[in-house]
Write a protein that holds these residues in place. Structure first.
Motif, mmCIF file in Angstrom:
data_model
loop_
_atom_site.group_PDB
_atom_site.id
_atom_site.type_symbol
_atom_site.label_atom_id
_atom_site.label_comp_id
_atom_site.label_asym_id
_atom_site.label_seq_id
_atom_site.Cartn_x
_atom_site.Cartn_y
_atom_site.Cartn_z
ATOM 1 N N ASN A 593 23.452 17.833 -5.959
ATOM 2 C CA ASN A 593 24.734 17.195 -5.666
ATOM 3 C C ASN A 593 25.195 17.436 -4.234
ATOM 4 O OD1 ASN A 593 24.943 16.264 -8.307
ATOM 5 N ND2 ASN A 593 25.944 18.131 -8.998
ATOM 6 N N THR A 594 24.276 17.771 -3.363
ATOM 7 C CA THR A 594 24.663 18.078 -1.982
ATOM 8 C C THR A 594 23.815 17.281 -1.000
ATOM 9 O OG1 THR A 594 23.187 20.015 -2.087
ATOM 10 C CG2 THR A 594 25.532 20.381 -2.501
ATOM 11 N N ASN A 595 23.741 15.975 -1.236
ATOM 12 C CA ASN A 595 22.947 15.130 -0.348
ATOM 13 C C ASN A 595 23.627 14.926 0.998
ATOM 14 O OD1 ASN A 595 20.942 14.690 -2.332
ATOM 15 N ND2 ASN A 595 22.204 13.110 -3.293
ATOM 16 N N THR A 596 24.948 15.054 1.019
ATOM 17 C CA THR A 596 25.694 14.871 2.259
ATOM 18 C C THR A 596 26.666 16.029 2.449
ATOM 19 O OG1 THR A 596 27.513 13.651 1.213
ATOM 20 C CG2 THR A 596 25.595 12.368 1.927
ATOM 21 N N GLN A 597 27.193 16.140 3.662
ATOM 22 C CA GLN A 597 28.195 17.161 3.946
ATOM 23 C C GLN A 597 29.443 16.925 3.112
ATOM 24 O OE1 GLN A 597 27.731 19.850 6.064
ATOM 25 N NE2 GLN A 597 29.679 20.613 5.256
ATOM 26 N N GLU A 598 29.786 15.656 2.876
ATOM 27 C CA GLU A 598 30.953 15.332 2.054
ATOM 28 C C GLU A 598 30.774 15.838 0.626
ATOM 29 O OE1 GLU A 598 29.391 13.217 4.007
ATOM 30 O OE2 GLU A 598 30.893 12.784 5.561
ATOM 31 N N ASP A 599 29.561 15.674 0.086
ATOM 32 C CA ASP A 599 29.283 16.171 -1.263
ATOM 33 C C ASP A 599 29.433 17.687 -1.322
ATOM 34 O OD1 ASP A 599 28.730 13.625 -2.126
ATOM 35 O OD2 ASP A 599 26.558 13.808 -1.864
ATOM 36 N N LEU A 600 28.898 18.364 -0.312
ATOM 37 C CA LEU A 600 28.972 19.819 -0.281
ATOM 38 C C LEU A 600 30.417 20.296 -0.230
ATOM 39 C CD1 LEU A 600 27.400 22.509 -0.106
ATOM 40 C CD2 LEU A 600 27.472 22.278 2.383
ATOM 41 N N GLU A 601 31.231 19.625 0.574
ATOM 42 C CA GLU A 601 32.626 20.032 0.695
ATOM 43 C C GLU A 601 33.394 19.788 -0.600
ATOM 44 O OE1 GLU A 601 34.173 21.724 3.255
ATOM 45 O OE2 GLU A 601 32.055 21.948 3.746
ATOM 46 N N GLU A 602 33.050 18.746 -1.331
ATOM 47 C CA GLU A 602 33.719 18.518 -2.613
ATOM 48 C C GLU A 602 33.335 19.600 -3.616
ATOM 49 O OE1 GLU A 602 34.335 15.042 -5.971
ATOM 50 O OE2 GLU A 602 34.530 14.628 -3.840
ATOM 51 N N GLU A 603 32.080 20.075 -3.551
ATOM 52 C CA GLU A 603 31.664 21.184 -4.410
ATOM 53 C C GLU A 603 32.495 22.437 -4.103
ATOM 54 O OE1 GLU A 603 28.531 21.451 -6.685
ATOM 55 O OE2 GLU A 603 29.410 19.476 -6.870
ATOM 56 N N ARG A 604 32.768 22.671 -2.818
ATOM 57 C CA ARG A 604 33.594 23.815 -2.422
ATOM 58 C C ARG A 604 35.000 23.679 -3.016
ATOM 59 N NH1 ARG A 604 32.692 26.721 2.012
ATOM 60 N NH2 ARG A 604 31.642 24.957 3.058
ATOM 61 N N ARG A 605 35.554 22.479 -2.908
ATOM 62 C CA ARG A 605 36.895 22.256 -3.453
ATOM 63 C C ARG A 605 36.907 22.428 -4.970
ATOM 64 N NH1 ARG A 605 36.578 17.990 0.453
ATOM 65 N NH2 ARG A 605 36.302 16.371 -1.146
ATOM 66 N N LEU A 606 35.797 22.120 -5.603
ATOM 67 C CA LEU A 606 35.693 22.275 -7.056
ATOM 68 C C LEU A 606 35.804 23.748 -7.445
ATOM 69 C CD1 LEU A 606 35.319 20.251 -9.354
ATOM 70 C CD2 LEU A 606 32.860 20.673 -9.238
ATOM 71 N N LEU A 607 35.140 24.623 -6.692
ATOM 72 C CA LEU A 607 35.248 26.057 -6.973
ATOM 73 C C LEU A 607 36.674 26.541 -6.719
ATOM 74 C CD1 LEU A 607 33.892 28.702 -7.781
ATOM 75 C CD2 LEU A 607 33.268 29.040 -5.377
ATOM 76 N N TYR A 608 37.301 26.012 -5.681
ATOM 77 C CA TYR A 608 38.692 26.374 -5.375
ATOM 78 C C TYR A 608 39.611 26.000 -6.526
ATOM 79 C CZ TYR A 608 43.284 26.103 -3.089
ATOM 80 O OH TYR A 608 44.614 26.242 -2.784
ATOM 81 N N VAL A 609 39.447 24.788 -7.051
ATOM 82 C CA VAL A 609 40.264 24.352 -8.181
ATOM 83 C C VAL A 609 40.064 25.282 -9.366
ATOM 84 C CG1 VAL A 609 40.532 22.529 -9.921
ATOM 85 C CG2 VAL A 609 40.426 21.938 -7.499
ATOM 86 N N ALA A 610 38.811 25.661 -9.634
ATOM 87 C CA ALA A 610 38.526 26.553 -10.761
ATOM 88 C C ALA A 610 39.219 27.898 -10.585
ATOM 89 C CB ALA A 610 37.016 26.749 -10.906
ATOM 90 N N ALA A 611 39.107 28.482 -9.403
ATOM 91 C CA ALA A 611 39.667 29.818 -9.174
ATOM 92 C C ALA A 611 41.196 29.812 -9.222
ATOM 93 C CB ALA A 611 39.181 30.355 -7.827
#
Length: 666
Positions: A593-611
């Motif tokens: 799920n990290t084909n682009t920098q945008e995808d990677l940044e959304e993954e980061r935001r996903l962890l933030y939402v969880a925490a």
């Protein structure tokens, strides 16, 4: 008694006398946002900072300033959200709040198009189709084009509908979208394009609209008809949009067009919680709002009323590493709290055992199960945990995905294994036979009767009186089952079956077989914890209990179960204690799920939402020594989003058996 009337000049603003002490009820930033009136306003509302409360008081304040409530437009993502805000504002003020135009983008579009739809070739009596209606029309078109046969391996109606919708909402040409997000469907992109053309024509000739049409037609109406655009803009002088980070291209365009004669637009959202790009949401909308509305005033809500400061220290650190975003640091008056823990588990099974053990400890300490959540990136990440919870008799409910036994492709694999364990299992035989080309329900029952009547059901597959593809399929199945049965371990059996099942998977699930394959690989990894096939099948058949456990936990009947949830489904919720599992580099973020920098940044935001869902306890765990078969490498490092974080902030711990003499350093 005679009533005396006075003449009231209606040109004068109506001054409210609510007696609301805004400064007392709101903190400084909330007050600043609630009391702002004219001009573009961007309210960056961090997690747990009282966003809804601020909006409610802003509505009340606008009306108290003499603004006609009918000139206020409140756009939310659910009707219930708008109704709740208006209800709470009415409790602060009076019935005038009920005159506010509040609702979703789609409901607003429906009202406008009923009046002005003829300008965009839409009769006022148009019918709105729901998603199943749209899918049924697409299915009819597929059939008319001869694309509904197995030989064509054409995507299902649901997938086609999703692709057409995403192309509109993301404003990406259909061919480009397929190439970017559905590369395995590129070979049928022309056929999908033809379906799109026929689908549009079908709706036009029958005065039908789907949900996407409501937005596109409204956008076209506003963009192409200046008189209507100005009339609506003059009517709605004060526009408010909730959850602006979740808007798509179309919705942002509509907001800009509605504010044509003024810039009184207040949007509320959090760039750090933009996690729905798969639904068409556009992160750039909230980032570019100041460009779209020059002179934007930005107010940040940073005082958090949910979590303790130690938890906020971790969440602040996670999001501070983002490449782009509005700088903010959440703080709270709850300065004392337990330091969040980064838990290293030797294996997935150890991770599951740790969660169960800790949940039981928390329950014993008085934390109800419903106030504890286990969050994960993908639905299949909880499969092993579900088995362990069942072993411990811990009731749970799963949100945002399917439980392990509900995954059709996993059921298919288990059916083959069940036949090996019990050749008289007619239910499993039916599922396995129905996977073979040319075999329908009637033929399946005849074959099953023949198989079970004899002594060796698997051997009798070869001698069943069949011809052509059916005979060939039965012989191949017999060979696969015989070879699989020779394996000593369940993991070896699963691996052999997967080789046989892969072509069937691609045939039956042409739309999303890459994702399902990853699920199967995960299932194969789970089988490695078993030495005995019967034990594996028994565990897989366990159903989570629905009532109280009694002796183990003494749970009150109305207490509710433990919450298992994908992070996407947990957004907006909060819990006393939160476990985030599989925070493993290669799984979260997923290398898929990290084909682009945008995808990677959304993954980061996903962890933030969880925490940021955690109020008092936060545990982030990851298993080590996980072998990824596709990459042919061992995954063992914590997620890059938390790797290297100070131990003073996120306490690293390792799971060791009780009584162990090993010394582990943090």
């Amino acid at each position: 008694m005679t009533t005396t009337y006075i003449l009231k000049d209606l040109s004068e603003p109506i001054r409210g006398n609510s007696g609301i002490d805004y400064r007392k009820e709101l903190n400084e930033a909330q007050y600043e946002a609630a009391s702002a009136v004219d001009g573009p306003l961007l309210i960056i509302a961090g997690a747990g900072t009282g966003k809804t409360r601020t909006l409610v008081y802003r509505v009340a304040h606008l009306i108290e300033q003499g603004i006609d409530p009918r000139s206020i437009l409140l756009m939310t993502f659910t009707r219930r959200s708008a109704e709740e805000m208006i209800r709470r504002a009415s409790m602060l003020m009076d019935g005038r709040c009920n005159q506010i135009a509040g609702g979703t983008f789609h409901s607003f579009a429906n009202l406008v198009l009923r009046v002005h739809g003829r300008h965009v070739n839409l009769a006022p009596s148009f019918t709105i189709m729901d998603r199943p209606d749209s899918e049924d029309i697409i299915q009819t078109i597929r059939s008319d084009m001869g694309l509904n046969t197995k030989e064509k391996r054409f995507p299902r109606k649901q997938t086609v509908a999703e692709i057409l919708s995403m192309s509109l909402n993301k404003k990406i040409p259909l061919g480009d979208l397929i190439e970017l997000e559905y590369p395995h469907l590129v070979e049928v992109s022309q056929e999908i394009g033809e379906i799109q053309r026929r689908y549009v024509d079908y709706k036009r000739t029958k005065s039908l609209t789907d949900y996407d049409d409501l937005l596109t037609k409204l956008r076209d109406l506003l963009a192409d008809h200046a008189d209507i655009r100005e009339r609506l803009s003059d009517t709605y002088r004060y526009i408010m949009v909730d959850e602006y980070q979740d808007t798509n291209h179309l919705q942002a365009e509509i907001v800009r067009l509605l504010a044509n004669t003024h810039d009184n637009v207040a949007v509320v959202g959090d760039d750090a919680q933009s996690i729905y790009s798969f639904r068409g949401a556009n992160f750039r909308n909230i980032m570019d709002f100041p460009k779209d509305f020059p002179g934007t005033r930005i107010i940040k809500l940073e005082e958090n009323y949910r979590s303790t400061q130690p938890i906020l220290n971790v969440t602040n650190e996670i999001i501070s590493r983002a490449k782009e975003g509005y700088e903010k640091r959440l703080f709270t008056r709850k300065s004392v709290g337990t330091r969040p823990k980064l838990v290293q588990a030797g294996s997935e099974q150890m991770q599951s055992q740790f969660v169960c053990q800790k949940v039981l400890e928390l329950r014993e300490a008085g934390v109800p199960l419903w106030d504890i959540a286990v969050l994960f990136r993908s639905s299949f990440h909880s499969f092993d945990l579900e088995i362990e919870l069942a072993r411990h008799n811990i009731p749970f409910v799963k949100r945002g995905g399917f439980q392990f036994m509900e995954a059709a492709h996993v059921k298919d694999l288990l059916a083959h294994l069940r036949i090996i364990a019990n050749p008289q299992d007619a239910v499993s035989w039916n599922r396995v036979l129905m996977l073979l080309e040319g075999i329908g329900p009637g033929a399946s029952q005849k074959i099953i009767k023949w198989l079970i009547e004899g002594g060796n059901a698997v051997e009798r597959l070869r001698s069943y009186n069949a011809k052509g593809k059916i005979a060939q399929g039965l012989r191949t199945l017999a060979q696969v089952l015989e070879e699989t049965a020779k394996a000593e371990l369940p993991s070896e059996m699963a691996q052999y079956l997967m080789q046989y099942y892969l072509p069937i998977l691609k045939q039956n699930y042409p739309d999303d077989h890459p994702k399902r394959l990853r699920d199967m690989e995960h299932f194969q990894g789970m089988t490695e914890r078993y030495r005995d096939l019967q034990r594996l099948l028994s565990d897989m058949a366990l159903e989570p209990p629905n009532d109280s456990i009694g002796g183990v936990l003494a749970v009150d009947p109305d207490e509710g179960p433990l919450i298992l949830s994908t992070i996407h489904s947990a957004k907006g919720l909060e819990f006393h204690s939160v476990f985030i599992i599989w925070a493993l580099e290669g799984r979260f973020p997923s290398l898929y799920n990290t084909n682009t920098q945008e995808d990677l940044e959304e993954e980061r935001r996903l962890l933030y939402v969880a925490a940021t869902r955690a109020k008092h306890n936060l545990f982030i765990s990851y298993p080590t020594r996980v072998f990824d078969k596709t990459l042919r490498m061992v995954l063992s490092q914590p997620s890059q989003f938390i790797d290297g974080m100070s131990s003073r902030m996120l306490e690293p711990v390792a799971l060791v058996p009780e009584g162990s003499y090993w010394n582990w350093e943090s």
